[in-house]
Design a protein around this motif. Structure first.
Motif, PDB file in Angstrom:
ATOM      1  N   LEU A 191       0.839  -1.197   0.000  1.00  0.00           N
ATOM      2  CA  LEU A 191       0.000   0.000   0.000  1.00  0.00           C
ATOM      3  C   LEU A 191       0.874   1.247   0.000  1.00  0.00           C
ATOM      4  CD1 LEU A 191      -2.615  -1.106   2.705  1.00  0.00           C
ATOM      5  CD2 LEU A 191      -2.932  -1.098   0.216  1.00  0.00           C
ATOM      6  N   ALA A 192       0.332   2.344  -0.521  1.00  0.00           N
ATOM      7  CA  ALA A 192       1.120   3.570  -0.648  1.00  0.00           C
ATOM      8  C   ALA A 192       1.281   4.296   0.678  1.00  0.00           C
ATOM      9  CB  ALA A 192       0.480   4.502  -1.671  1.00  0.00           C
ATOM     10  N   PHE A 193       0.316   4.143   1.604  1.00  0.00           N
ATOM     11  CA  PHE A 193       0.382   4.863   2.877  1.00  0.00           C
ATOM     12  C   PHE A 193      -0.580   4.233   3.879  1.00  0.00           C
ATOM     13  CE2 PHE A 193      -2.850   6.822   0.264  1.00  0.00           C
ATOM     14  CZ  PHE A 193      -3.893   7.140   1.133  1.00  0.00           C
ATOM     15  N   ASP A 194      -0.495   4.690   5.116  1.00  0.00           N
ATOM     16  CA  ASP A 194      -1.362   4.218   6.196  1.00  0.00           C
ATOM     17  C   ASP A 194      -2.600   5.099   6.244  1.00  0.00           C
ATOM     18  OD1 ASP A 194      -2.527   3.224   8.477  1.00  0.00           O
ATOM     19  OD2 ASP A 194      -0.975   3.955   9.856  1.00  0.00           O
ATOM     20  N   GLU A 195      -3.658   4.682   5.570  1.00  0.00           N
ATOM     21  CA  GLU A 195      -4.851   5.518   5.445  1.00  0.00           C
ATOM     22  C   GLU A 195      -5.489   5.789   6.808  1.00  0.00           C
ATOM     23  OE1 GLU A 195      -8.975   5.821   2.825  1.00  0.00           O
ATOM     24  OE2 GLU A 195      -7.658   4.076   2.620  1.00  0.00           O
ATOM     25  N   ASP A 196      -5.653   7.069   7.108  1.00  0.00           N
ATOM     26  CA  ASP A 196      -6.248   7.536   8.368  1.00  0.00           C
ATOM     27  C   ASP A 196      -5.455   7.098   9.598  1.00  0.00           C
ATOM     28  OD1 ASP A 196      -8.350   8.777   7.035  1.00  0.00           O
ATOM     29  OD2 ASP A 196      -9.644   7.021   7.157  1.00  0.00           O
ATOM     30  N   GLY A 197      -4.246   6.565   9.408  1.00  0.00           N
ATOM     31  CA  GLY A 197      -3.472   6.084  10.552  1.00  0.00           C
ATOM     32  C   GLY A 197      -4.027   4.813  11.153  1.00  0.00           C
ATOM     33  N   GLN A 198      -4.794   4.035  10.367  1.00  0.00           N
ATOM     34  CA  GLN A 198      -5.462   2.845  10.898  1.00  0.00           C
ATOM     35  C   GLN A 198      -4.470   1.778  11.343  1.00  0.00           C
ATOM     36  OE1 GLN A 198      -8.523   1.352   8.250  1.00  0.00           O
ATOM     37  NE2 GLN A 198      -9.277   3.409   7.803  1.00  0.00           N
ATOM     38  N   ILE A 199      -3.409   1.587  10.557  1.00  0.00           N
ATOM     39  CA  ILE A 199      -2.428   0.553  10.915  1.00  0.00           C
ATOM     40  C   ILE A 199      -1.698   0.956  12.184  1.00  0.00           C
ATOM     41  CG2 ILE A 199      -0.354  -0.671  10.157  1.00  0.00           C
ATOM     42  CD1 ILE A 199      -1.344  -0.270   7.260  1.00  0.00           C
ATOM     43  N   ALA A 200      -1.270   2.220  12.253  1.00  0.00           N
ATOM     44  CA  ALA A 200      -0.574   2.696  13.453  1.00  0.00           C
ATOM     45  C   ALA A 200      -1.470   2.614  14.678  1.00  0.00           C
ATOM     46  CB  ALA A 200      -0.096   4.129  13.236  1.00  0.00           C
ATOM     47  N   SER A 201      -2.753   2.910  14.513  1.00  0.00           N
ATOM     48  CA  SER A 201      -3.686   2.895  15.647  1.00  0.00           C
ATOM     49  C   SER A 201      -3.860   1.499  16.219  1.00  0.00           C
ATOM     50  CB  SER A 201      -5.049   3.449  15.214  1.00  0.00           C
ATOM     51  OG  SER A 201      -4.949   4.814  14.856  1.00  0.00           O
ATOM     52  N   ALA A 202      -3.581   0.482  15.408  1.00  0.00           N
ATOM     53  CA  ALA A 202      -3.726  -0.908  15.871  1.00  0.00           C
ATOM     54  C   ALA A 202      -2.451  -1.432  16.529  1.00  0.00           C
ATOM     55  CB  ALA A 202      -4.093  -1.810  14.689  1.00  0.00           C
ATOM     56  N   GLY A 203      -1.394  -0.622  16.545  1.00  0.00           N
ATOM     57  CA  GLY A 203      -0.118  -1.087  17.084  1.00  0.00           C
ATOM     58  C   GLY A 203       0.241  -0.471  18.417  1.00  0.00           C
TER      59      GLY A 203
END
Length: 350
Positions: A191-203
């Motif tokens: 993927l080009a980026f972490d949309e809305d910070g969803q991936i970071a929010s899960a970590g």
């Protein structure tokens, strides 16, 4: 313009005399396909062998301009000047070199409108950082606002403009913004980026890694200062290499937040308001952390009536108008140059 986040070509129409902003017109963004983003990435850090890439970058910008004029019903006669930033691939101001790919003469010939480009070189040759260039535009936008305030732009690299009550400007690159997270997510997911910070929010954030990251010498250098897009990549990825996708994204996002928190230590006076622009303002994990840890109110550009996606492209239209008139575009407090300085190369339609 195309920024270090490699989203695509952003185009904005601005009515200005290079001092006041009379009107902010339409804005459009024309995304790059992933293969072209990868092609540009392969050019990062190179100082030569870039002719084919420069031609491709120029062609993409010309195509975008033609689409913009057609979609907005604007004729070439309606536009006096194009400010063409180009694509930064190399930035080492300490060695007197910054490279933005883009052929201004070819653009003027192809589009039939005068072009100003190469807006950073004059400052770098005079001993400045060549970045950031947008602060004088931030100051024009914020002319009637209560100060001190800070305008934070979160593209690939983060940069901040502090504006004092007397109009004093201090500006510098804060550190990474979206580049590290984008590259991490692309590496692990495509993927080009972490949309809305969803991936970071899960970590979960690795606090030890954040503490280690903030030992980087850049964060202790005096301001003004500026960065190459990939300045931190090797160092940062070594710190998160053993983390999961989510924890790595969370920790790399925390690197950006910690860098901005450190930035306010260089302000003469704490900002009472932060206005956040660029793609990072859409990252919920990032914005939540800013609200929790930064002094002062935190607003997105849209909350004060600005278009947070358009500001950089609007700025280069404004800077082009200033450059054509010989007005300064860089200042001691923004790039470290000895005195206010104009810049840019003007290419006339013949």
């Amino acid at each position: 313009m195309s920024g270090t986040s490699l989203d695509g070509v952003d185009i904005a129409l601005v009515r200005t005399d290079g001092e006041t902003i009379q009107e902010l017109g339409p804005f459009k963004s024309y995304p790059f396909d992933q293969e072209f983003r990868n092609q540009i990435r392969r050019g990062f850090g190179k100082k030569d062998g870039l002719a084919d890439l420069e031609a491709a970058v120029t062609h993409r910008h010309v195509q975008a301009i033609e689409r913009f004029l057609q979609s907005e019903g604007i004729t070439r006669a309606d536009v006096d000047l194009i400010g063409f930033h180009g694509q930064t691939v190399f930035h080492e101001p300490e060695n007197g070199l910054t490279i933005q790919l883009g052929d201004g003469a070819e653009m003027a010939r192809a589009v039939g409108i005068d072009v100003v480009n190469d807006l950073r070189t004059n400052d770098v040759k005079a001993g400045g950082q060549g970045a950031p260039l947008v602060p004088i535009f931030h100051a024009a936008l914020a002319k009637e606002m209560h100060k001190p305030l800070a305008v934070l732009n979160l593209g690939g690299v983060g940069n901040v403009t502090w504006i004092g009550e007397d109009g004093k400007l201090i500006a510098f690159d804060t550190g990474p913004a979206n580049a590290l997270v984008d590259d991490w997510v692309q590496k692990h997911t495509g993927l080009a980026f972490d949309e809305d910070g969803q991936i970071a929010s899960a970590g979960e954030i690795d606090d030890a890694a954040v503490n280690s990251f903030m030992t980087h010498p850049y964060f202790h250098q005096p301001v003004p200062k500026s960065l190459d897009r990939d300045e931190f990549k090797k160092f940062a990825f070594e710190l998160v290499d053993d983390l999961s996708l989510e924890d790595g994204a969370a920790t790399l996002t925390a690197f950006t937040v910690a860098a901005v928190m450190r930035a306010q230590d260089f302000f003469p006076e704490l900002a009472e308001l932060w206005i956040v622009c660029g793609g990072g303002r859409l990252n919920k994990a990032m914005m939540s952390a800013f609200n929790a840890y930064l002094y002062g109110g935190i607003l997105k550009a849209e909350d004060v009536g600005w278009n947070g996606d358009a500001i950089e492209s609007q700025a280069f239209a404004y800077l082009a108008a200033r450059a054509e008139k010989g007005l300064p575009i860089t200042f001691p407090g923004t790039t470290g140059v000895a005195e206010p300085l104009s810049g840019g190369q003007v290419h006339r339609v013949r």
